[in-house]
Enzyme design. Structure first.
Site, mmCIF file in Angstrom:
data_model
loop_
_atom_site.group_PDB
_atom_site.id
_atom_site.type_symbol
_atom_site.label_atom_id
_atom_site.label_comp_id
_atom_site.label_asym_id
_atom_site.label_seq_id
_atom_site.Cartn_x
_atom_site.Cartn_y
_atom_site.Cartn_z
ATOM 1 N N TYR A 147 -16.663 -10.693 -3.602
ATOM 2 C CA TYR A 147 -17.394 -10.075 -4.715
ATOM 3 C C TYR A 147 -16.844 -10.493 -6.081
ATOM 4 O O TYR A 147 -17.507 -11.187 -6.856
ATOM 5 C CB TYR A 147 -17.353 -8.558 -4.538
ATOM 6 C CG TYR A 147 -17.840 -7.737 -5.704
ATOM 7 C CD1 TYR A 147 -19.013 -8.062 -6.395
ATOM 8 C CD2 TYR A 147 -17.143 -6.605 -6.102
ATOM 9 C CE1 TYR A 147 -19.460 -7.285 -7.460
ATOM 10 C CE2 TYR A 147 -17.583 -5.821 -7.154
ATOM 11 C CZ TYR A 147 -18.734 -6.169 -7.833
ATOM 12 O OH TYR A 147 -19.170 -5.403 -8.882
ATOM 13 N N ILE A 148 -15.609 -10.120 -6.374
ATOM 14 C CA ILE A 148 -15.045 -10.456 -7.682
ATOM 15 C C ILE A 148 -14.716 -11.943 -7.754
ATOM 16 O O ILE A 148 -14.924 -12.594 -8.783
ATOM 17 C CB ILE A 148 -13.802 -9.591 -7.969
ATOM 18 C CG1 ILE A 148 -14.179 -8.107 -7.959
ATOM 19 C CG2 ILE A 148 -13.187 -9.963 -9.323
ATOM 20 C CD1 ILE A 148 -13.001 -7.160 -8.021
ATOM 21 N N ASP A 177 -11.533 -19.586 1.524
ATOM 22 C CA ASP A 177 -11.981 -18.272 1.998
ATOM 23 C C ASP A 177 -12.182 -18.342 3.499
ATOM 24 O O ASP A 177 -12.747 -19.318 4.005
ATOM 25 C CB ASP A 177 -13.293 -17.875 1.306
ATOM 26 C CG ASP A 177 -13.549 -16.385 1.327
ATOM 27 O OD1 ASP A 177 -13.659 -15.819 2.440
ATOM 28 O OD2 ASP A 177 -13.635 -15.776 0.245
ATOM 29 N N LEU A 193 -13.992 -16.199 5.087
ATOM 30 C CA LEU A 193 -15.334 -15.638 5.294
ATOM 31 C C LEU A 193 -15.333 -14.390 6.171
ATOM 32 O O LEU A 193 -16.362 -14.025 6.748
ATOM 33 C CB LEU A 193 -16.303 -16.684 5.850
ATOM 34 C CG LEU A 193 -16.506 -17.923 4.958
ATOM 35 C CD1 LEU A 193 -17.533 -18.854 5.590
ATOM 36 C CD2 LEU A 193 -16.929 -17.538 3.546
ATOM 37 N N TYR A 251 -2.954 0.309 0.997
ATOM 38 C CA TYR A 251 -3.637 -0.678 0.156
ATOM 39 C C TYR A 251 -2.900 -0.843 -1.167
ATOM 40 O O TYR A 251 -2.514 -1.954 -1.548
ATOM 41 C CB TYR A 251 -5.081 -0.254 -0.087
ATOM 42 C CG TYR A 251 -5.736 -1.014 -1.225
ATOM 43 C CD1 TYR A 251 -5.967 -2.383 -1.127
ATOM 44 C CD2 TYR A 251 -6.088 -0.371 -2.411
ATOM 45 C CE1 TYR A 251 -6.543 -3.091 -2.180
ATOM 46 C CE2 TYR A 251 -6.667 -1.062 -3.461
ATOM 47 C CZ TYR A 251 -6.888 -2.423 -3.343
ATOM 48 O OH TYR A 251 -7.450 -3.123 -4.385
ATOM 49 N N LYS A 297 -0.346 -4.164 -2.587
ATOM 50 C CA LYS A 297 -0.496 -4.870 -3.863
ATOM 51 C C LYS A 297 0.773 -4.741 -4.703
ATOM 52 O O LYS A 297 1.218 -5.720 -5.335
ATOM 53 C CB LYS A 297 -1.698 -4.305 -4.630
ATOM 54 C CG LYS A 297 -3.038 -4.519 -3.954
ATOM 55 C CD LYS A 297 -3.618 -5.875 -4.282
ATOM 56 C CE LYS A 297 -5.074 -5.966 -3.863
ATOM 57 N NZ LYS A 297 -5.761 -7.130 -4.425
ATOM 58 N N PHE A 338 -9.416 -1.417 -12.707
ATOM 59 C CA PHE A 338 -9.867 -0.065 -12.422
ATOM 60 C C PHE A 338 -11.118 -0.197 -11.530
ATOM 61 O O PHE A 338 -11.085 -0.979 -10.590
ATOM 62 C CB PHE A 338 -10.043 0.718 -13.723
ATOM 63 C CG PHE A 338 -8.700 1.237 -14.220
ATOM 64 C CD1 PHE A 338 -8.422 2.590 -14.203
ATOM 65 C CD2 PHE A 338 -7.692 0.361 -14.630
ATOM 66 C CE1 PHE A 338 -7.171 3.061 -14.593
ATOM 67 C CE2 PHE A 338 -6.445 0.827 -15.013
ATOM 68 C CZ PHE A 338 -6.185 2.197 -14.998
ATOM 69 N N ILE A 381 -21.504 13.910 -2.760
ATOM 70 C CA ILE A 381 -20.528 14.077 -3.846
ATOM 71 C C ILE A 381 -19.350 14.845 -3.270
ATOM 72 O O ILE A 381 -19.496 15.988 -2.814
ATOM 73 C CB ILE A 381 -21.136 14.836 -5.038
ATOM 74 C CG1 ILE A 381 -22.288 14.031 -5.647
ATOM 75 C CG2 ILE A 381 -20.061 15.114 -6.086
ATOM 76 C CD1 ILE A 381 -22.967 14.726 -6.814
#
Length: 335
Positions: free
Chosen positions: A16-17, A36, A38, A146, A150, A174, A212
């Protein structure tokens, strides 16, 4: 024949990014090699003009061949798993991919004298906020594997600087959101957990209703507030981080956000305006580990990189995501 600029290696560049950054850098005249495996990336997300290598950064022989053939001047690293909940139930998967696998990449960089690294990091390295907005001096105390994976790789990169001169920029995102304004590439996760695409999936009829989680937070409308950063703004930040390192910049960490927060209810209301659809909702209990507010202090990004978000209103994020989801691909690269 004029000398060609050395290429950049983009790990996870079909995600995505990564794919949005690839598109941006290609327009800037950069030569790109995309690596990648994939697992989550999409070959169709990559434009013409890039060299694509299907494979994994943990494959030492492959890394040796890629660096020997292309001699990249810098690495932009996006190849991480990013499902927080899954990281809690399967932590070893996250430590293996997000922490162990990049060690092979870094060993190869050291061997071939590649000394620039731009890291797709996260505000999850901060853990539960002790102050808002969050700047780079905020304590790093991740609360899930996660974020911890990082944070640990940031520590490894600093150790590599001391050992062999690697210079890195840690870009702590963010809430990434939005898509290419033309609708050519977009966000296609399976499963999809991000708020904006899930809300739009309800608008499309792919999901019956939006849940929500928590309406009793100490916020104006009782729902969580987040800082949404458009993926195209993230892409431009990577380009500026590259120029910073090319100019001799030292290893540093930079938060990427708008400095503004929007609640879950505000996002849903804006999505209804953009789509013209009513989005049914149901209310659930709070999710464990969800802080009331996560808002970025982006001052350092402006001071160090000369970067500032362009898309500060979530409407532009939602409009671009809706264009992707209702375009020819229907929000999907396959099927």
């Amino acid at each position: 024949m004029a000398d060609l600029k050395a290429p950049l290696l983009i790990t996870g560049g079909a995600g995505y990014i990564g794919s949005h950054t690839v598109q941006y850098l290609l327009k800037q005249g950069e030569r790109l090699v995309v690596l990648d495996n994939l697992v989550f990336g999409h070959r169709e997300a990559l434009p013409e003009g890039v060299v694509f290598v299907e494979g994994d950064m943990a494959d030492a022989a492959l890394m040796e061949r890629v660096f020997a053939e292309h001699r990249p001047e810098a690495v932009l690293h996006f190849a991480a798993f990013a499902y927080v909940g899954e990281s809690v139930t399967d932590p070893l998967k996250y430590y293996r991919n997000n922490l162990a696998a990049p060690l092979t990449l870094l060993e190869t960089m050291s061997k071939f004298g590649c000394h620039r690294f731009i890291f797709s990091s996260t505000c999850a390295t901060y853990g539960d906020p002790v102050k808002v907005p969050i700047d780079e001096t905020h304590p790093q105390a991740p609360v899930n594997p996660y974020g911890a994976s990082k944070w640990m790789l940031e520590r490894v990169l600093r150790d590599c600087e001391r050992a062999w001169g690697l210079k890195s920029v840690f870009l702590r995102y963010f809430n990434a959101s939005g898509c290419d304004a033309e609708g050519r590439i977009g966000e296609d996760h399976d499963p999809e957990t991000h708020l904006i695409p899930r809300v739009l999936m309800v608008a499309k009829g792919e999901i019956e209703k939006m849940t929500i989680f928590g309406t009793d937070y100490p916020t104006p409308d009782g729902t969580c507030i987040r800082d949404y950063i458009h993926v195209n703004d993230l892409a431009s930040a990577h380009a500026l981080a590259l120029e910073y390192l090319r100019g001799g910049g030292e290893t540093t960490a930079v938060n990427l956000g708008t400095g503004r927060g929007f609640s879950v209810k505000e996002i849903i209301a804006t999505a209804e305006e953009v789509t013209g659809k009513t989005i049914p909702v149901e209310y659930g209990e709070r999710r464990a580990g969800d802080p009331a507010e996560l808002i970025c202090d982006p001052a350092k990004a402006k001071a160090v990189l000369g970067w500032e978000a362009v898309n500060k209103e979530p409407r532009s994020h939602i409009e671009s995501a809706w264009k992707w989801m209702t375009g020819p691909r229907g929000g999907r690269y396959e099927g």
